[in-house]
Write a protein that holds these residues in place. Structure first.
Motif, short mmCIF file in Angstrom:
data_model
loop_
_atom_site.label_atom_id
_atom_site.label_comp_id
_atom_site.label_asym_id
_atom_site.label_seq_id
_atom_site.Cartn_x
_atom_site.Cartn_y
_atom_site.Cartn_z
N ASP A 167 17.82 -10.39 8.76
CA ASP A 167 17.13 -9.78 9.91
C ASP A 167 16.53 -8.44 9.52
O ASP A 167 17.23 -7.56 9.01
CB ASP A 167 18.12 -9.60 11.06
N HIS A 168 15.21 -8.29 9.72
CA HIS A 168 14.52 -7.04 9.46
C HIS A 168 13.95 -6.52 10.78
O HIS A 168 13.95 -7.22 11.79
CB HIS A 168 13.40 -7.23 8.43
N LEU A 199 0.85 -1.18 0.00
CA LEU A 199 0.00 0.00 0.00
C LEU A 199 0.89 1.24 0.00
O LEU A 199 1.92 1.27 0.66
CB LEU A 199 -0.92 0.03 1.23
N GLU A 200 0.48 2.23 -0.76
CA GLU A 200 1.23 3.48 -0.76
C GLU A 200 1.04 4.18 0.59
O GLU A 200 0.14 3.85 1.37
CB GLU A 200 0.76 4.37 -1.90
N ASP A 201 1.89 5.17 0.87
CA ASP A 201 1.91 5.80 2.19
C ASP A 201 0.56 6.38 2.58
O ASP A 201 0.16 6.31 3.75
CB ASP A 201 2.98 6.90 2.23
N ASP A 202 -0.15 6.95 1.61
CA ASP A 202 -1.43 7.58 1.91
C ASP A 202 -2.62 6.67 1.61
O ASP A 202 -3.77 7.12 1.56
CB ASP A 202 -1.58 8.90 1.14
N GLN A 203 -2.35 5.40 1.42
CA GLN A 203 -3.39 4.45 1.02
C GLN A 203 -3.83 3.62 2.21
O GLN A 203 -3.02 3.01 2.90
CB GLN A 203 -2.84 3.55 -0.09
N LYS A 204 -5.14 3.55 2.45
CA LYS A 204 -5.66 2.82 3.59
C LYS A 204 -5.94 1.36 3.27
O LYS A 204 -5.75 0.48 4.12
CB LYS A 204 -6.94 3.49 4.10
N GLU A 205 -6.41 1.10 2.06
CA GLU A 205 -6.72 -0.28 1.70
C GLU A 205 -6.76 -0.42 0.18
O GLU A 205 -6.78 0.56 -0.56
CB GLU A 205 -8.05 -0.74 2.30
N CYS A 206 -6.80 -1.65 -0.26
CA CYS A 206 -6.90 -1.96 -1.69
C CYS A 206 -7.66 -3.27 -1.83
O CYS A 206 -7.44 -4.21 -1.04
CB CYS A 206 -5.51 -2.07 -2.32
N ILE A 251 -5.87 -9.62 3.92
CA ILE A 251 -4.48 -9.47 4.34
C ILE A 251 -4.35 -8.21 5.19
O ILE A 251 -4.78 -7.13 4.78
CB ILE A 251 -3.54 -9.37 3.13
N GLU A 252 -3.73 -8.37 6.33
CA GLU A 252 -3.39 -7.23 7.17
C GLU A 252 -1.87 -7.13 7.25
O GLU A 252 -1.19 -8.09 7.60
CB GLU A 252 -3.97 -7.38 8.58
N LEU A 253 -1.35 -5.98 6.86
CA LEU A 253 0.09 -5.75 6.91
C LEU A 253 0.51 -5.41 8.33
O LEU A 253 -0.26 -4.87 9.13
CB LEU A 253 0.48 -4.62 5.97
N LYS A 278 -0.28 -1.43 7.70
CA LYS A 278 0.97 -0.79 7.31
C LYS A 278 2.13 -1.74 7.62
O LYS A 278 2.11 -2.45 8.62
CB LYS A 278 1.18 0.53 8.07
N GLY A 279 3.12 -1.72 6.78
CA GLY A 279 4.29 -2.53 7.04
C GLY A 279 4.78 -3.24 5.79
O GLY A 279 4.11 -3.28 4.77
N LYS A 280 5.97 -3.80 5.88
CA LYS A 280 6.58 -4.52 4.77
C LYS A 280 6.21 -6.00 4.76
O LYS A 280 6.35 -6.67 3.74
CB LYS A 280 8.10 -4.38 4.83
#
Length: 838
Positions: A814-815, A692-699, A748-750, A717-719
């Motif tokens: 490691d992340h 998701l882009e920074d200003d994007q809440k969902e898709c 899917i929840e990031l 949010k997250g990688k």
């Protein structure tokens, strides 16, 4: 989104529909784009298409596809085709002089299946709408002329269509015809086998004409309204004159039905269409908008992106034409009246995500038109009185694309029965494509890159890249179908050898790019877009992949319009050496000589995605590939185009487009949206890599897997992925198994992972389950296949086993919020079990 909340939302929506059915979305209005500038336009339907230049109401071309592909087009030269018209409209108001109308630029509202023009003049306004029939070979032109003055006047409108035609492919003019008519209809008959003895008919369903003329020699008659001669061959015209007293605010409402048919059908068609044209138009527009909005979704939360995606789907559906008793995808609404296998296949690279029925139909059409040796067609069209098939040569890209689309179709559909039917044609395409594999393990070609021009035989990066990917897709197909298993080791070894040769012989350290060589052994110092596919297909290590993308960005990318087809733009100097025919490469910054092509933009975006730069890819896609990005760019207009001018030194040319409603331009855009937001496909499976882009809440988007249309929803949010649910049930894999349970949604929840999950694997996934501290992964691939599997986890595994035996060939990256576990697996048997113990 929480599943219970979704169910409540759906139930509320249904209740609203029951209470007030009149609030249904107006999809045609929602799809339309308003534009006020200078534009090229093409719109059409299954039987007729029209082409306009400079936003004029009168078209430069009318293309008929029934009974065969004929056209009304009076241009003398392709490059100046904007200067001719197929009609003349004159208007006389009261005692004022007659004026020509319809040839000035007008504002318009555009969809892929209609265009509505509006223009205000002194004392009157002019509106025209072009619409198309669903099941009958005609288009509907509505012309409304409104009195905007403050007094009553007599309005006289003279509409003259020059109805001589040109044949398909050879473009031969047929200027002699015989006509007959009644008070509201003119039939023009062409006794020419090259036109399949077609009729062109024009009739009226609105205000009726007071005069009808079908002979061009009567246009210059001194008698105002002479009686038309009939049944004699002459250069034809369809002229209708209308008169009406208009009070202020009143209108002339003219409806002209224009079509082409077989001679024995014309009268019955005209009779039917006069009474049913509105139903025909409504059915066609509903069919296209249903495909754009209701059969599948792509909703990102950005109105411009969502509209661009729906518009692209509508283009894909509207660009379907009649051809020899079938309806097939065509490149343009009015130009290119031919079936091209390439255009269909690269479009289906996107369609396989959301329209499996289309892809299956397309693949079936291709093999039905193959020859007795299973050689697939390159093109199919009407020419000189018969249908002609051009078959794909051994160096034709369609051999590669057929295999790749078939593999995608199997991964998305699970339809083994149909793919088994395709398999002989797939095998023949692989066999023939390797005829230009030379002793250096590189593919050689006469063309410089993806083009179909030039005659200089040499080793090519683009063709080698496609061949490697094609061989690996063929290995997947053969493994899953349990066919030609004895050939798999040979093809696997060949693909590896070709990949090695690609990097050793075509990677240029000075240019930091994959290059080509000429027949004389000299280096071709041009940078071509085809090389970018090496990044997308995973053929480069991280260092070379990064260098390739950086080089393309520095040398070839104009952030306002996209990536140049080739650089430097100097092919006008290479005509003799490359054996170009005249100026077919185009002027500098245009066409092949550095123009902007949709597939180039797509391949660059895909290379960015492969390089882990999804944010940059999303920005590039939005700016240069979306409908709104194109409109907002230099000389922008609403157009999924074939080619765009990149000449930044001439602000009148910069950003202008040609062939403005191009089939695979919209498809490449959709393909990129699917990839950037989360669909990751390798040689063996489909996986989700959500973003998701920074200003994007969902898709949310529709994705076919194992033949099931899934609604994939992404939020958070997250990688990494915090949680994946199939309907209500949490699962431990972002890779889809070969056989899915009966589910409808994937949520899917990031965020920080709750538990370990399979992120990717180079094999068919049979199943994956996390239970009692163990992640058990069942895989299938060809014997001897090297597989890299990636697991994401909040913790490090204690032990990793393959078929019960502990293995040490794995490492940890490691992340911040998770561990990335990379495991190398060699398939000693076709199926194996990989277990991670936590």
């Amino acid at each position: 989104m929480n599943r219970i909340l979704k169910i409540l939302t759906v139930n509320i929506f249904i209740l609203v529909l029951i209470v007030n059915c009149s609030n249904k979305p107006d999809y045609p209005q929602k799809l339309a784009v308003h534009y006020t500038g200078d534009a090229k336009l093409e719109v059409g339907g299954p039987y007729v298409g029209v082409e306009f230049h400079h936003s004029t109401m009168i078209p430069q071309r009318i293309s008929f596809f029934y009974p065969v592909a004929n056209s009304i087009d009076h241009s003398r030269d392709y490059w100046t085709r904007d200067s001719s018209f197929v009609a003349k409209w004159n208007l006389k108001i009261g005692n004022n002089p007659t004026v020509s109308i319809g040839r000035d630029a007008s504002e318009f509202d555009l969809t892929p299946y209609s265009v509505k023009f509006n223009r205000a003049e002194n004392g009157f306004s002019l509106m025209s709408i072009y619409q198309f029939c669903q099941n009958k070979p005609a288009m509907i032109l509505t012309i409304q002329i409104t009195n905007t003055s403050d007094k009553t006047e007599e309005f006289e409108f003279d509409s003259r269509w020059w109805t001589s035609i040109r044949t398909c492919h050879t473009f031969r003019p047929i200027e002699q015809a015989w006509t007959d008519q009644d008070s509201s209809t003119i039939y023009t008959h062409f006794d020419d086998p090259d036109a399949d003895f077609a009729d062109v008919f024009m009739t009226n369903a609105g205000d009726q004409p007071i005069f009808t003329n079908s002979r061009i020699d009567y246009l210059s008659s001194p008698q105002k309204y002479g009686k038309s001669k009939e049944n004699e061959k002459a250069k034809p015209v369809s002229q209708f004159i209308y008169q009406k007293q208009l009070k202020p605010g009143d209108s002339m409402n003219i409806v002209q039905i224009i079509g082409s048919s077989k001679g024995n059908e014309s009268r019955s068609l005209v009779s039917y269409l006069k009474n049913n044209y509105q139903t025909e138009v409504t059915n066609f527009e509903k069919y296209v908008t249903d495909k754009a909005y209701t059969r599948s979704i792509m909703e990102t939360g950005c109105p411009k992106t969502d509209h661009s995606a729906a518009y692209a789907k509508a283009v894909m559906e509207a660009n379907t034409h009649y051809l020899d008793r079938d309806f097939v995808p065509m490149p343009c609404p009015a130009e290119y009246n031919f079936y091209f296998t390439h255009d269909v296949l690269v479009t289906d690279l996107a369609a396989v995500n959301f329209d499996l029925e289309r892809v299956k139909r397309d693949l079936d059409y291709i093999i039905r038109h193959a020859d007795e040796e299973n050689i697939i067609p390159h093109a199919y069209y009407w020419k000189d009185g018969k249908y002609v098939t051009e078959y794909a040569r051994s160096d034709n890209w369609n051999n590669f694309w057929l295999v790749q689309v078939s593999a995608k179709y199997l991964r998305h559909s699970g339809d083994r029965k149909f793919v088994e039917k395709l398999y002989p044609f797939i095998s023949k395409s692989v066999e023939r494509s390797l005829l230009t594999l030379e002793e250096d393990n590189l593919m050689w070609s006469f063309r410089p890159d993806w083009w179909d021009i030039g005659q200089n035989y040499g080793p090519r990066s683009y063709m080698t890249i496609l061949a490697i990917k094609t061989l690996r897709d063929y290995i997947y197909l053969s493994t899953v179908l349990d066919k030609n298993l004895d050939r798999i080791p040979e093809y696997a070894s060949l693909a590896e050898e070709m990949q090695t040769a690609l990097l050793e012989k075509l990677w240029n350290e000075d240019m930091n790019y994959l290059v080509n060589y000429h027949n004389d052994g000299s280096l071709d110092e041009h940078y071509y877009i085809g090389s970018l596919l090496a990044a997308h297909y995973g053929l480069l290590d991280a260092e070379k992949r990064t260098l390739l993308v950086q080089t393309a960005t520095e040398k070839m990318v104009d952030k306002n319009v996209g990536i140049y087809n080739a650089f430097p733009m100097d092919f006008e100097k290479w005509g003799d050496f490359m054996k170009f025919a005249g100026n077919e490469a185009g002027a500098k910054y245009y066409y092949f000589n550095g123009g902007i092509w949709p597939q180039g933009n797509a391949w660059y975006a895909m290379a960015l995605i492969a390089n882990g730069k999804k944010e940059s890819a999303a920005e590039f896609i939005n700016n240069t590939m979306s409908l709104h990005g194109i409109m907002e760019g230099p000389n922008g207009q609403p157009a999924y185009y074939e080619v765009r001018n990149a000449n930044k030194d001439d602000l009148l040319e910069y950003g202008t487009v040609d062939k403005p409603q191009f089939l695979w331009a919209g498809a490449w855009y959709l393909n990129c949206l699917y990839q950037v937001y989360g669909v990751k496909e390798n040689d063996w499976n489909i996986a989700l890599d959500p973003f998701l882009e920074d200003d994007q809440k969902e898709c949310e988007f529709t994705l076919y897997v194992d033949g099931k249309p899934l609604l994939v929803s992404i939020e958070g949010k997250g990688k990494a992925i915090k949680e994946i649910c199939y309907d209500d049930n949490a699962v431990s894999t972002a890779v889809f198994p070969e056989r899915l349970p009966d589910i409808r949604e994937v949520d899917i929840e990031l965020g920080k992972p709750k538990q370990p999950y399979l992120a990717s694997t180079d094999a068919v996934l049979k199943s994956c389950e996390f239970k009692k501290g163990q992640l058990s992964i069942y895989l299938s691939a060809s014997v001897g296949h090297s597989n890299n599997t990636v697991v994401i986890s909040p913790s490090i595994p204690k032990r990793v086993t393959l078929d019960g035996k502990e293995i040490a060939d794995w490492k940890i990256n490691d992340h911040k919020d998770y561990k990335e576990i990379q495991i190398s697996v060699l398939h000693l048997t076709q199926e194996c079990e990989l277990v991670l113990e936590f």
